[in-house]
Write a protein that holds these residues in place. Structure first.
Motif, mmCIF file in Angstrom:
data_model
loop_
_atom_site.group_PDB
_atom_site.id
_atom_site.type_symbol
_atom_site.label_atom_id
_atom_site.label_comp_id
_atom_site.label_asym_id
_atom_site.label_seq_id
_atom_site.Cartn_x
_atom_site.Cartn_y
_atom_site.Cartn_z
ATOM 1 N N THR A 121 0.819 -1.205 0.000
ATOM 2 C CA THR A 121 0.000 0.000 0.000
ATOM 3 C C THR A 121 0.853 1.256 0.000
ATOM 4 N N ASP A 122 2.163 1.105 0.156
ATOM 5 C CA ASP A 122 3.049 2.269 0.106
ATOM 6 C C ASP A 122 3.734 2.414 -1.249
ATOM 7 N N PHE A 123 4.043 1.295 -1.890
ATOM 8 C CA PHE A 123 4.839 1.362 -3.116
ATOM 9 C C PHE A 123 4.147 0.667 -4.288
ATOM 10 N N GLY A 124 2.819 0.700 -4.331
ATOM 11 C CA GLY A 124 2.102 -0.066 -5.338
ATOM 12 C C GLY A 124 2.372 0.400 -6.758
ATOM 13 N N LYS A 125 3.006 -0.431 -7.543
ATOM 14 C CA LYS A 125 3.235 -0.166 -8.960
ATOM 15 C C LYS A 125 2.921 -1.438 -9.730
ATOM 16 N N THR A 126 2.496 -1.300 -10.972
ATOM 17 C CA THR A 126 2.117 -2.470 -11.752
ATOM 18 C C THR A 126 3.346 -3.247 -12.188
ATOM 19 N N VAL A 127 3.331 -4.553 -11.934
ATOM 20 C CA VAL A 127 4.422 -5.424 -12.352
ATOM 21 C C VAL A 127 4.079 -6.125 -13.651
ATOM 22 N N VAL A 128 2.842 -6.575 -13.764
ATOM 23 C CA VAL A 128 2.438 -7.337 -14.942
ATOM 24 C C VAL A 128 1.123 -6.772 -15.449
ATOM 25 N N SER A 129 0.949 -6.755 -16.774
ATOM 26 C CA SER A 129 -0.163 -6.005 -17.344
ATOM 27 C C SER A 129 -1.426 -6.809 -17.567
ATOM 28 N N ASP A 130 -1.317 -8.099 -17.894
ATOM 29 C CA ASP A 130 -2.537 -8.789 -18.307
ATOM 30 C C ASP A 130 -2.750 -10.134 -17.643
ATOM 31 N N ASP A 131 -2.061 -10.443 -16.547
ATOM 32 C CA ASP A 131 -2.307 -11.710 -15.880
ATOM 33 C C ASP A 131 -3.670 -11.734 -15.227
ATOM 34 N N SER A 132 -4.234 -10.559 -14.904
ATOM 35 C CA SER A 132 -5.516 -10.515 -14.218
ATOM 36 C C SER A 132 -6.615 -11.147 -15.060
ATOM 37 N N LYS A 133 -6.554 -10.979 -16.384
ATOM 38 C CA LYS A 133 -7.569 -11.577 -17.243
ATOM 39 C C LYS A 133 -7.467 -13.093 -17.222
ATOM 40 N N LYS A 134 -6.257 -13.611 -17.263
ATOM 41 C CA LYS A 134 -6.078 -15.055 -17.297
ATOM 42 C C LYS A 134 -6.446 -15.701 -15.971
ATOM 43 N N HIS A 204 -15.913 -23.426 10.903
ATOM 44 C CA HIS A 204 -14.653 -23.933 10.362
ATOM 45 C C HIS A 204 -13.515 -23.454 11.261
ATOM 46 N N PRO A 205 -12.462 -24.255 11.427
ATOM 47 C CA PRO A 205 -11.393 -23.862 12.361
ATOM 48 C C PRO A 205 -10.617 -22.616 11.957
ATOM 49 N N HIS A 206 -10.726 -22.188 10.712
ATOM 50 C CA HIS A 206 -10.026 -20.972 10.296
ATOM 51 C C HIS A 206 -10.804 -20.308 9.161
ATOM 52 N N ARG A 207 -10.380 -19.084 8.820
ATOM 53 C CA ARG A 207 -11.075 -18.303 7.798
ATOM 54 C C ARG A 207 -10.328 -18.284 6.463
ATOM 55 N N LEU A 208 -9.261 -19.037 6.350
ATOM 56 C CA LEU A 208 -8.510 -19.100 5.097
ATOM 57 C C LEU A 208 -9.113 -20.174 4.197
ATOM 58 N N VAL A 209 -10.303 -19.917 3.730
ATOM 59 C CA VAL A 209 -10.999 -20.854 2.847
ATOM 60 C C VAL A 209 -11.231 -20.146 1.516
ATOM 61 N N CYS A 210 -10.752 -20.739 0.443
ATOM 62 C CA CYS A 210 -10.816 -20.093 -0.868
ATOM 63 C C CYS A 210 -11.469 -21.011 -1.890
ATOM 64 N N LEU A 211 -12.100 -20.391 -2.870
ATOM 65 C CA LEU A 211 -12.675 -21.151 -3.974
ATOM 66 C C LEU A 211 -11.563 -21.738 -4.834
ATOM 67 N N ARG A 212 -11.823 -22.897 -5.408
ATOM 68 C CA ARG A 212 -10.839 -23.518 -6.286
ATOM 69 C C ARG A 212 -10.842 -22.832 -7.648
ATOM 70 N N GLN A 213 -9.690 -22.833 -8.287
ATOM 71 C CA GLN A 213 -9.558 -22.178 -9.582
ATOM 72 C C GLN A 213 -10.496 -22.793 -10.617
ATOM 73 N N GLU A 214 -10.702 -24.108 -10.551
ATOM 74 C CA GLU A 214 -11.580 -24.765 -11.522
ATOM 75 C C GLU A 214 -13.004 -24.233 -11.431
ATOM 76 N N LEU A 215 -13.471 -23.946 -10.218
ATOM 77 C CA LEU A 215 -14.825 -23.418 -10.044
ATOM 78 C C LEU A 215 -14.936 -22.018 -10.637
ATOM 79 N N ILE A 216 -13.925 -21.196 -10.407
ATOM 80 C CA ILE A 216 -13.946 -19.833 -10.946
ATOM 81 C C ILE A 216 -13.933 -19.859 -12.468
ATOM 82 N N ASP A 217 -13.093 -20.712 -13.046
ATOM 83 C CA ASP A 217 -13.042 -20.831 -14.504
ATOM 84 C C ASP A 217 -14.389 -21.276 -15.064
ATOM 85 N N ALA A 218 -15.009 -22.258 -14.411
ATOM 86 C CA ALA A 218 -16.299 -22.761 -14.883
ATOM 87 C C ALA A 218 -17.375 -21.689 -14.779
#
Length: 222
Positions: A121-134, A204-218
């Motif tokens: 949050t102090d030095f935010g600069k773009t490293v890569v331009s189009d990985d977000s789409k993929k 759940h014992p913790h809050r680090l629960v994330c959706l799988r990439q396959e579900l997001i792609d589908a």
């Protein structure tokens, strides 16, 4: 080559747990100690600085390495030119969870905060331009401590570091995918008396629960 690294990292992790590797911070308590063996960095899966205090403590710290590994796999599959990852292996041995990683050139010789060129949050600069789409991540704005808007195409916890070799590395990828709300408590939701007697809701014992990439792609391709 990847299997060679996994094999070497596994031997190193076993040596660390068996006490055959000297920590680089021997004055710290054992849970906080870190190790370098054969130019591989080893850390233990404990919540040593309350980093995961609000996410489930030790249970979250135990889950975090695998989420980070999933993030590494996702970015590796993107194969973005000019963006580099550090090889990562997660090993469970004798009740310990050990993360083994290659070392970003120069990262141990300087303050990490001064090395970050993306994701901070102090030095935010773009490293890569189009990985977000993929990766199905929409570009978004976040505010740093002086309320300046910075555009990111990843989680704010991701860090981009320029190594001494001039390459741009991306680290801390455990929040690559969005949280799975099915495992998180919903404020203001009250179950009926019968459900409560049966022990629901079961947290759940913790809050680090994330959706799988396959579900997001589908979902995106539907």
């Amino acid at each position: 080559a990847n299997s060679d690294f996994v094999s070497t990292a596994t031997r190193g992790a076993m040596a660390v747990v068996d006490g055959n590797v000297m920590p680089i911070n021997p004055s710290e308590e054992p849970r906080q100690q870190m190790f370098i063996w054969n130019n591989i960095f080893f850390s233990l899966g404990f919540d040593v600085r309350d980093q995961f205090k609000d996410l489930g403590g030790e249970a979250a710290a135990h889950a975090a390495p695998l989420l980070d590994l999933n993030g590494v796999r996702a970015y590796w599959a993107v194969d973005q030119e000019g963006l580099y990852l550090i090889a990562t292996v997660v090993i469970d041995y004798r009740g310990y969870r050990i993360t083994a990683q290659t070392i970003v050139p120069g990262i141990l010789e300087r303050d990490q905060e001064q090395s970050v060129v993306y994701g901070s949050t102090d030095f935010g600069k773009t490293v890569v331009s189009d990985d977000s789409k993929k990766l199905r991540v929409q570009r978004h704005l976040v505010l740093n401590k002086d309320d300046t808007a910075v555009e990111l195409c990843s989680s704010v916890e991701h860090k981009g570091i320029v190594g001494n070799d001039g390459r741009r590395y991306i680290l801390d990828l455990l929040f690559t995918f969005p949280p799975d709300l099915n495992f998180l408590p919903v404020e203001g939701e009250d179950l009926n008396h019968v459900c409560q007697q049966l022990g629901f809701p079961k947290l759940h014992p913790h809050r680090l629960v994330c959706l799988r990439q396959e579900l997001i792609d589908a979902f995106v391709e539907h």
